[in-house]
Design an enzyme around this catalytic site. Structure first.
Site, mmCIF file in Angstrom:
data_model
loop_
_atom_site.group_PDB
_atom_site.id
_atom_site.type_symbol
_atom_site.label_atom_id
_atom_site.label_comp_id
_atom_site.label_asym_id
_atom_site.label_seq_id
_atom_site.Cartn_x
_atom_site.Cartn_y
_atom_site.Cartn_z
ATOM 1 N N ASP A 1 0.825 -1.371 0.176
ATOM 2 C CA ASP A 1 0.122 -0.119 -0.066
ATOM 3 C C ASP A 1 0.987 1.217 -0.133
ATOM 4 O OD1 ASP A 1 -2.046 -1.640 -0.015
ATOM 5 O OD2 ASP A 1 -3.016 -0.601 1.691
ATOM 6 N N CYS B 1 0.972 -7.768 6.150
ATOM 7 C CA CYS B 1 0.413 -6.702 5.372
ATOM 8 C C CYS B 1 -0.857 -6.585 5.051
ATOM 9 C CB CYS B 1 1.468 -6.350 4.128
ATOM 10 S SG CYS B 1 3.114 -6.060 4.650
ATOM 11 N N ASP B 2 -1.384 -5.257 4.424
ATOM 12 C CA ASP B 2 -2.794 -4.791 4.383
ATOM 13 C C ASP B 2 -3.803 -5.714 4.048
ATOM 14 O OD1 ASP B 2 -0.829 -2.790 4.629
ATOM 15 O OD2 ASP B 2 -2.519 -1.377 4.821
ATOM 16 N N LYS B 3 -4.036 -6.108 2.888
ATOM 17 C CA LYS B 3 -4.944 -6.755 2.141
ATOM 18 C C LYS B 3 -4.719 -8.244 2.084
ATOM 19 C CE LYS B 3 -6.358 -2.906 1.777
ATOM 20 N NZ LYS B 3 -5.088 -2.437 2.195
ATOM 21 N N CYS C 1 5.058 -2.122 8.509
ATOM 22 C CA CYS C 1 5.527 -0.923 8.945
ATOM 23 C C CYS C 1 5.096 -0.733 10.363
ATOM 24 C CB CYS C 1 4.709 0.054 8.210
ATOM 25 S SG CYS C 1 5.406 0.272 6.278
ATOM 26 N N GLU D 1 -6.782 4.422 -0.666
ATOM 27 C CA GLU D 1 -6.443 5.020 0.697
ATOM 28 C C GLU D 1 -5.829 6.374 0.568
ATOM 29 O OE1 GLU D 1 -4.749 1.250 3.397
ATOM 30 O OE2 GLU D 1 -3.237 2.503 2.635
ATOM 31 N N SER E 1 -5.365 5.055 5.433
ATOM 32 C CA SER E 1 -4.343 4.157 5.696
ATOM 33 C C SER E 1 -4.531 4.125 7.157
ATOM 34 C CB SER E 1 -3.049 4.694 5.439
ATOM 35 O OG SER E 1 -1.893 4.166 6.282
#
Length: 575
Positions: free
Chosen positions: A100, A141-143, A213, A464, A490
């Site tokens: 992202d 991580c995100d997705k 992150c 985002e 985000s």
């Protein structure tokens, strides 16, 4: 070999034999008719002994694009070692992942949320085409995490999750920094608060190595939610990527999946409604990313569980926000881990009755049994429930004539002066136009930036908005300017940023009726979002209103725009 060791080997052999009586993988490897199938496995070097054992799919999302994934091959090897130690045969296969941070601020971000469904679908295809006895999801991580969770609940075969762990925070002149510091640095350069040279120094040290992150952004939020849900082992959400404890946890996950297979414990046995409520309570206590309000309902949907947005407010009212992690506060996930991790957070908020201790977990123990050993080591990082950072949870759902189906805000990251705010609408039909206006100095104190046609359908893909929110913060406007969008933010966003406004503009939502200069009232304590325009005027505007078509109508995003539902339902596909 000692008698004790012989006994352990005997028990392991007995356990393996018990599993072998009912192996799903027999569909592709057992019997006369499966000689060709076995031959294909033998072409890859598998032995008869390996083929006789339970076969465990190891879903590895490693790639050279995402810092959180660059080391996942090592984690996957440790998982496979654990599977072999427990008598199974690991079979690894990959899935995709979008970073992202790298996709941010350009058309690449349109593909991020949309990748979630592809990830779930690709795992379903692999696990159904090759019937494994169990799965280990090696993720970060995100997705990628929610996509794998969706696949696990959809397939409902024995599964355990192991994440790659969080990145360490960077250090600059003795202060902790992270990716969001860099994003906000762009705005500081534009407003002359930082030089370009200082920004280069910052970007060189903000992300010091592998891992997701380092703040409580979406990736770490979802790893912590997975642990709280019971599908990841204690420590899954917070042990840093670079620590040996992460590798040991991976080996343990590999061993534990064999026990899940032997006992036929499936994801839906663990991820019950009570478990989802546990996960939401932890979400609120931590002050997680607003993206969890998209992903948790989407994961529950795969289990046949409907989670209404009002449930988030209901749990938030009961759950104190006891952690103050970046971007809301100064702490990072490594600090949370050292303070006791997710288990300590769960133990602390269980004192106010928001944790179901009887829920089961993938380590074979109940939540209550796991919490017996948990303790808060640093009461500043994990505050006592009786003296929290905020009395309510980190996320709030707002409704009103501008968001009849809801809007989401990370209330723990909003300045006190902005909790209730009325301002003048500055309307933009894309994120790109809004960023130009913000960085160009055209947004002033008291403005409410409205970005529309960035929802799941209208974007398409629901980008985002970290770039515009970071620019607002970097230019010193976060205590005087709010931002509203039918897109999303985000986990690194802070300030009065309200996203997921539903229905979205492309579906004819009221956000499409807002005009330049309209007054908008944001009342976070009362959970209200109001466009201060009369019903008669809104009815008049609606008569001439025609929603814009999605910007992309071909390829995967074209299909996505036709299938995706509202953010208020988790942006899942239509049934």
């Amino acid at each position: 070999m000692s008698s004790e060791t012989l006994g352990q080997v005997s028990r392991l052999s007995s356990s393996i034999r018990e599993v072998m009586r009912f192996m799903r993988s027999d569909l592709m490897k057992k019997g006369l008719e499966r000689a060709p199938h076995r031959s294909l496995y033998k072409a890859m070097g598998y032995t008869d002994e390996e083929l006789s054992r339970p076969m465990i799919g190891v879903v590895n999302s490693a790639n050279e694009v995402i810092p959180g994934h660059i080391h996942l091959d090592i984690i996957a090897e440790d998982v496979k070692a654990g599977i072999r130690m427990a008598g199974g045969t690991p079979v690894e296969f990959p899935t995709i992942g979008v970073c992202d941070g790298i996709a941010m601020g350009h058309d690449g971000m349109k593909y991020s949320l949309a990748s979630r469904e592809l990830i779930a679908d690709s795992i379903e295809i692999m696990a159904m085409a090759h019937p494994f006895d169990g799965l280990v999801m090696v993720t970060n991580c995100d997705k990628i995490i929610p996509g794998m969770l969706m696949a696990a609940l959809r397939l409902n075969i024995p599964t355990i999750f192991i994440s790659g762990g969080p990145m360490m925070a960077g250090r600059l002149e003795g202060e902790a920094v992270d990716l969001i510091t860099v994003f906000e640095g762009v705005g500081k350069v534009k407003s002359k608060q930082m030089t370009r040279r200082e920004l280069v120094v910052l970007e060189d040290c903000a992300c010091p190595g592998c891992g997701s992150c380092s703040g409580m952004f979406t990736a770490n939020s979802m790893n912590c939610v997975t642990e709280a849900l019971g599908l990841g082992l204690p420590g899954n959400g917070t042990i840093p990527a670079v620590q040996a404890a992460r590798r040991r946890l991976a080996k343990e996950a590999g061993m534990r999946v064999m026990d899940l297979v032997r006992k036929d414990v499936r994801p839906r046995d663990v991820a019950t409604l009570k478990a989802f409520k546990n996960a939401i309570a932890v979400d609120m206590a931590l002050g997680c990313s607003t993206n969890t309000v998209l992903h948790i309902p989407a994961v529950a949907h795969e289990a046949g569980i409907k989670l209404d947005l009002d449930l988030f407010n209901e749990i938030s009212k009961k759950t104190p926000n006891i952690c103050y992690l970046s971007p809301a506060g100064p702490h990072h996930v490594e600090d949370l881990d050292a303070a006791g991790g997710i288990q300590a957070v769960m133990k602390e908020i269980s004192s106010v009755g928001v944790i179901d201790r009887k829920s089961s977990t993938v380590n074979g123990k109940t939540v209550g049994e796991n919490l017996k050993k948990a303790q808060v080591v640093n009461p500043e990082v994990i505050r006592p429930a009786k003296s929290p950072y905020n009395k309510e949870g980190g996320i709030a759902i707002l409704r009103g004539n501008l968001a009849p189906d809801g809007a989401v805000v990370k209330q723990s990251a909003v300045a006190p002066d902005m909790q209730m705010n009325e301002g003048r609408a500055r309307v933009f039909d894309s994120e790109d136009d809004a960023i130009k206006a913000i960085l160009g100095g055209r947004i002033k104190a008291g403005d409410v930036v409205v970005i529309r046609y960035e929802g799941p359908k209208g974007g398409p893909g629901m980008r985002e908005m970290l770039s515009p929110t970071s620019a607002i913060v970097g230019m010193g406007l976060d205590k005087s300017v709010a931002l509203l969008t039918d897109g999303r933010f985000s986990g690194g966003t802070r300030g009065a940023a309200l996203g997921h406004i539903s229905p979205e503009a492309a579906e004819g939502g009221p956000i499409g009726l807002v005009r330049e200069g309209d007054k908008i009232l944001i009342d976070i304590p009362k959970k209200k979002l109001t466009l201060k325009v009369s019903d008669a005027e809104l009815a008049k505007r609606r008569k001439s209103f025609k929603p814009k078509e999605p910007r992309i109508t071909t390829g995967y995003l074209g299909r996505y725009a036709k299938l995706v539902t509202s953010a208020s339902t988790g942006a899942v596909f239509k049934d």
